[in-house]
Design a protein around this motif. Sequence first.
Motif, PDB file in Angstrom:
ATOM      1  N   GLY A 341       0.942  -1.340   0.058  1.00 18.82           N
ATOM      2  CA  GLY A 341      -0.001  -0.011   0.056  1.00 18.82           C
ATOM      3  C   GLY A 341       0.777   1.239  -0.022  1.00 18.82           C
ATOM      4  N   ASP A 342       2.000   1.162  -0.284  1.00 16.14           N
ATOM      5  CA  ASP A 342       2.993   2.531  -0.279  1.00 16.14           C
ATOM      6  C   ASP A 342       2.884   3.361  -1.417  1.00 16.14           C
ATOM      7  OD1 ASP A 342       4.681   2.118   1.968  1.00 16.14           O
ATOM      8  OD2 ASP A 342       5.516   0.226   1.265  1.00 16.14           O
ATOM      9  N   PRO A 343       2.970   4.451  -1.803  1.00 12.06           N
ATOM     10  CA  PRO A 343       2.670   5.279  -2.731  1.00 12.06           C
ATOM     11  C   PRO A 343       3.695   4.950  -3.880  1.00 12.06           C
ATOM     12  CG  PRO A 343       2.977   6.631  -0.938  1.00 12.06           C
ATOM     13  CD  PRO A 343       3.270   5.121  -0.488  1.00 12.06           C
ATOM     14  N   VAL A 344       3.164   5.102  -5.221  1.00  9.72           N
ATOM     15  CA  VAL A 344       3.773   4.638  -6.613  1.00  9.72           C
ATOM     16  C   VAL A 344       3.693   5.612  -7.330  1.00  9.72           C
ATOM     17  CG1 VAL A 344       3.672   3.111  -8.514  1.00  9.72           C
ATOM     18  CG2 VAL A 344       3.365   2.223  -6.298  1.00  9.72           C
ATOM     19  N   ALA A 345       4.734   5.980  -8.167  1.00 11.31           N
ATOM     20  CA  ALA A 345       4.992   7.084  -9.317  1.00 11.31           C
ATOM     21  C   ALA A 345       4.990   6.209 -10.609  1.00 11.31           C
ATOM     22  CB  ALA A 345       5.798   7.916  -8.814  1.00 11.31           C
ATOM     23  N   ARG A 346       4.320   7.007 -11.547  1.00 10.60           N
ATOM     24  CA  ARG A 346       4.559   6.089 -12.855  1.00 10.60           C
ATOM     25  C   ARG A 346       4.567   7.360 -14.004  1.00 10.60           C
ATOM     26  NH1 ARG A 346       1.458   3.296 -16.349  1.00 10.60           N
ATOM     27  NH2 ARG A 346      -0.609   3.896 -15.238  1.00 10.60           N
ATOM     28  N   LEU A 347       5.278   7.072 -14.960  1.00  7.23           N
ATOM     29  CA  LEU A 347       5.588   7.710 -16.244  1.00  7.23           C
ATOM     30  C   LEU A 347       5.567   6.999 -17.525  1.00  7.23           C
ATOM     31  CD1 LEU A 347       8.546  10.152 -15.232  1.00  7.23           C
ATOM     32  CD2 LEU A 347       5.979  10.669 -14.850  1.00  7.23           C
ATOM     33  N   LEU A 348       4.672   7.361 -18.435  1.00 13.74           N
ATOM     34  CA  LEU A 348       4.799   6.749 -19.760  1.00 13.74           C
ATOM     35  C   LEU A 348       5.057   7.827 -21.003  1.00 13.74           C
ATOM     36  CD1 LEU A 348       2.272   3.957 -20.716  1.00 13.74           C
ATOM     37  CD2 LEU A 348       3.450   5.384 -22.461  1.00 13.74           C
ATOM     38  N   THR A 349       6.143   7.551 -21.565  1.00 13.55           N
ATOM     39  CA  THR A 349       6.456   8.247 -22.683  1.00 13.55           C
ATOM     40  C   THR A 349       6.498   7.491 -23.818  1.00 13.55           C
ATOM     41  OG1 THR A 349       8.224   9.346 -21.190  1.00 13.55           O
ATOM     42  CG2 THR A 349       8.249   9.817 -23.687  1.00 13.55           C
ATOM     43  N   THR A 350       5.890   8.174 -25.081  1.00 16.41           N
ATOM     44  CA  THR A 350       5.820   7.831 -26.466  1.00 16.41           C
ATOM     45  C   THR A 350       6.814   8.466 -27.130  1.00 16.41           C
ATOM     46  OG1 THR A 350       3.235   7.393 -26.230  1.00 16.41           O
ATOM     47  CG2 THR A 350       4.669   7.254 -28.549  1.00 16.41           C
ATOM     48  N   ILE A 351       7.841   7.503 -27.722  1.00 15.52           N
ATOM     49  CA  ILE A 351       9.141   8.240 -28.361  1.00 15.52           C
ATOM     50  C   ILE A 351       8.757   7.495 -29.763  1.00 15.52           C
ATOM     51  CG2 ILE A 351      10.337   8.415 -26.399  1.00 15.52           C
ATOM     52  CD1 ILE A 351      12.055   6.196 -26.909  1.00 15.52           C
ATOM     53  N   GLY A 352       9.474   8.103 -30.663  1.00 15.55           N
ATOM     54  CA  GLY A 352       9.681   7.807 -32.077  1.00 15.55           C
ATOM     55  C   GLY A 352      11.198   7.850 -32.289  1.00 15.55           C
ATOM     56  N   LYS A 353      11.640   7.064 -33.383  1.00 16.06           N
ATOM     57  CA  LYS A 353      13.044   7.070 -33.797  1.00 16.06           C
ATOM     58  C   LYS A 353      13.097   6.989 -35.193  1.00 16.06           C
ATOM     59  CE  LYS A 353      14.814   4.774 -29.544  1.00 16.06           C
ATOM     60  NZ  LYS A 353      15.592   3.828 -29.252  1.00 16.06           N
ATOM     61  N   PRO A 354      13.040   8.078 -36.041  1.00 20.90           N
ATOM     62  CA  PRO A 354      13.121   7.943 -37.354  1.00 20.90           C
ATOM     63  C   PRO A 354      14.602   7.759 -37.772  1.00 20.90           C
ATOM     64  CG  PRO A 354      12.597  10.159 -36.860  1.00 20.90           C
ATOM     65  CD  PRO A 354      12.317   9.373 -35.691  1.00 20.90           C
ATOM     66  N   CYS A 355      15.745   8.663 -37.034  1.00 16.34           N
ATOM     67  CA  CYS A 355      16.829   8.525 -37.302  1.00 16.34           C
ATOM     68  C   CYS A 355      17.566   8.849 -35.868  1.00 16.34           C
ATOM     69  CB  CYS A 355      17.481   9.797 -38.255  1.00 16.34           C
ATOM     70  SG  CYS A 355      16.945  11.332 -37.895  1.00 16.34           S
ATOM     71  N   PHE A 356      16.733   9.389 -34.978  1.00 12.75           N
ATOM     72  CA  PHE A 356      17.284   9.677 -33.518  1.00 12.75           C
ATOM     73  C   PHE A 356      16.142   9.708 -32.574  1.00 12.75           C
ATOM     74  CE2 PHE A 356      16.821  13.700 -35.500  1.00 12.75           C
ATOM     75  CZ  PHE A 356      16.234  14.762 -34.946  1.00 12.75           C
ATOM     76  N   CYS A 357      16.131   9.994 -31.431  1.00 14.35           N
ATOM     77  CA  CYS A 357      15.293   9.907 -30.490  1.00 14.35           C
ATOM     78  C   CYS A 357      14.441  11.171 -30.479  1.00 14.35           C
ATOM     79  CB  CYS A 357      15.803   9.642 -28.877  1.00 14.35           C
ATOM     80  SG  CYS A 357      14.667   9.338 -27.714  1.00 14.35           S
ATOM     81  N   ILE A 358      13.026  10.988 -30.668  1.00 12.92           N
ATOM     82  CA  ILE A 358      12.301  12.158 -30.629  1.00 12.92           C
ATOM     83  C   ILE A 358      11.036  11.903 -29.536  1.00 12.92           C
ATOM     84  CG2 ILE A 358      10.419  13.558 -32.034  1.00 12.92           C
ATOM     85  CD1 ILE A 358      12.029  13.137 -34.258  1.00 12.92           C
ATOM     86  N   PHE A 359      10.762  13.003 -28.669  1.00 14.25           N
ATOM     87  CA  PHE A 359       9.820  12.789 -27.854  1.00 14.25           C
ATOM     88  C   PHE A 359       8.636  12.865 -28.368  1.00 14.25           C
ATOM     89  CE2 PHE A 359      13.804  13.764 -25.224  1.00 14.25           C
ATOM     90  CZ  PHE A 359      13.890  12.463 -24.592  1.00 14.25           C
ATOM     91  N   VAL A 360       7.674  11.979 -28.569  1.00 18.44           N
ATOM     92  CA  VAL A 360       6.396  12.240 -29.236  1.00 18.44           C
ATOM     93  C   VAL A 360       5.413  12.855 -28.131  1.00 18.44           C
ATOM     94  CG1 VAL A 360       4.679  11.135 -30.620  1.00 18.44           C
ATOM     95  CG2 VAL A 360       6.971  10.496 -30.923  1.00 18.44           C
ATOM     96  N   ALA A 361       5.342  11.949 -27.279  1.00 16.75           N
ATOM     97  CA  ALA A 361       4.574  12.663 -25.883  1.00 16.75           C
ATOM     98  C   ALA A 361       5.122  12.257 -24.858  1.00 16.75           C
ATOM     99  CB  ALA A 361       3.084  11.914 -26.163  1.00 16.75           C
ATOM    100  N   LYS A 362       5.487  13.076 -23.918  1.00 11.47           N
ATOM    101  CA  LYS A 362       6.245  13.139 -22.809  1.00 11.47           C
ATOM    102  C   LYS A 362       5.696  13.715 -21.608  1.00 11.47           C
ATOM    103  CE  LYS A 362      10.842  13.397 -21.157  1.00 11.47           C
ATOM    104  NZ  LYS A 362      12.301  13.983 -21.384  1.00 11.47           N
ATOM    105  N   PRO A 363       5.632  13.026 -20.246  1.00  8.88           N
ATOM    106  CA  PRO A 363       5.232  13.930 -19.032  1.00  8.88           C
ATOM    107  C   PRO A 363       5.996  15.033 -18.724  1.00  8.88           C
ATOM    108  CG  PRO A 363       6.261  11.724 -18.711  1.00  8.88           C
ATOM    109  CD  PRO A 363       5.981  11.667 -20.104  1.00  8.88           C
ATOM    110  N   ASN A 364       5.293  15.759 -18.018  1.00  8.51           N
ATOM    111  CA  ASN A 364       6.018  16.951 -17.531  1.00  8.51           C
ATOM    112  C   ASN A 364       7.001  16.692 -16.376  1.00  8.51           C
ATOM    113  OD1 ASN A 364       4.300  18.709 -19.101  1.00  8.51           O
ATOM    114  ND2 ASN A 364       2.679  18.176 -17.444  1.00  8.51           N
TER     115      ASN A 364
END
Length: 382
Positions: A341-364
């Motif tokens: 029952g301890d507190p949990v933090a979670r993040l989910l980022t959608t990234i794309g890689k046409p030629c390098f790392c692009i953050f498509v949708a990223k948490p604040n």
Amino acid sequence: MKSQHLEAHALTLLPPDYTLNNPDTLTKYKSAAQISQKVLDEVTKLCVAGEKIVTICEKGDKLLDEEISKVYRGKKDLKKGISHPTTVSPSAFVTPYTPLTSDEAEAAVTLKEGEAIKIQLGAQIDGFGTIVCDTIIIPKADDASDVIEGRDADLLLACHYANELLLRLMVPPGLLATGTDEEKAKAAKVKAPTQSKITTLLEKVVKSYDCNLVESTTSWQFERNEIEGKKKIILAPGDGAKGEGIPEVGEVWGVEMGVSLGSGKIKNFENRTTLHRRTTLTYALKRPSSKKILNEVVKKFGTFPFSLRQLEDERDAKVGVVECVRGNVFRQYEVVGDKDGDPVARLLTTIGKPCFCIFVAKPNVPSYHKEWSAEDRGSSVS
């Protein structure tokens, strides 16, 4: 003239290019990401102490529908919609949570001051889905500042910095190397870290804040109409779970990070399972209610996750979904949380890689007390 005609005919016979090499594909991902990001910011504003979780989820889905309706209006044959319903998970919950209005007890659950709330949602354009998840601490009503201190700060910072490292580890070795051609070539020959190595590195980060990785936190490769593709990375795997594959250029991934103030061990909660997803399996359904919701899901959501509260008749859905799950037509997402029952933090980022790392949708990036030191926390930082 004849050769030009044959060439044009040959092009029409080629299968459509759904990779990131196609600028149209990347544009659709980015459009979906902008919607996801905008709605996440709006839903975050709705998360205040005393507000009902189910009300926030309903408002979030309405905002998603409104924003999605504004893009690609002239494309009647192009399917677009919600890639992940709005979910708001209380402090100890790990998985996305979205109660039903017809379940009186769960529908009455409200947000509490000081809770670590996980907000997750997403949009898809032409089957190219993006999902984003962020964790916030519900502020006190009498506290106008946004300063976060103590163990709450430990939790958010551990999750944030572990997530930043994980995103860096997702980049293929040598891709962003600098220096001479010889140095770049040498960097490119370096092997990508194994999944066990990734877990080890991330554990060092979170343990410096006296936190632990959440057991079996999984990142998936995204594909068209698919958010659980051929590859996956499992952090702190439990019960013999094992990831498959490593990220490569040209792929899209949903990168997930989960951190707990406790042991990180998980267990199933007793809350009703309301989040489901259609599989590619077929089954001869018998109940009229089962057939009805299957047809509705195929039309509205395809193979993306959905909540029973999004269906036309929520009460019928609760009956019909039983046979759909039993026949493996639907996959249900169990409600899972921290074992103690301890507190949990979670993040989910959608990234794309046409030629390098692009953050498509990223948490604040979290707000926190910059002067809150390791000594102030009482944590053992090494």
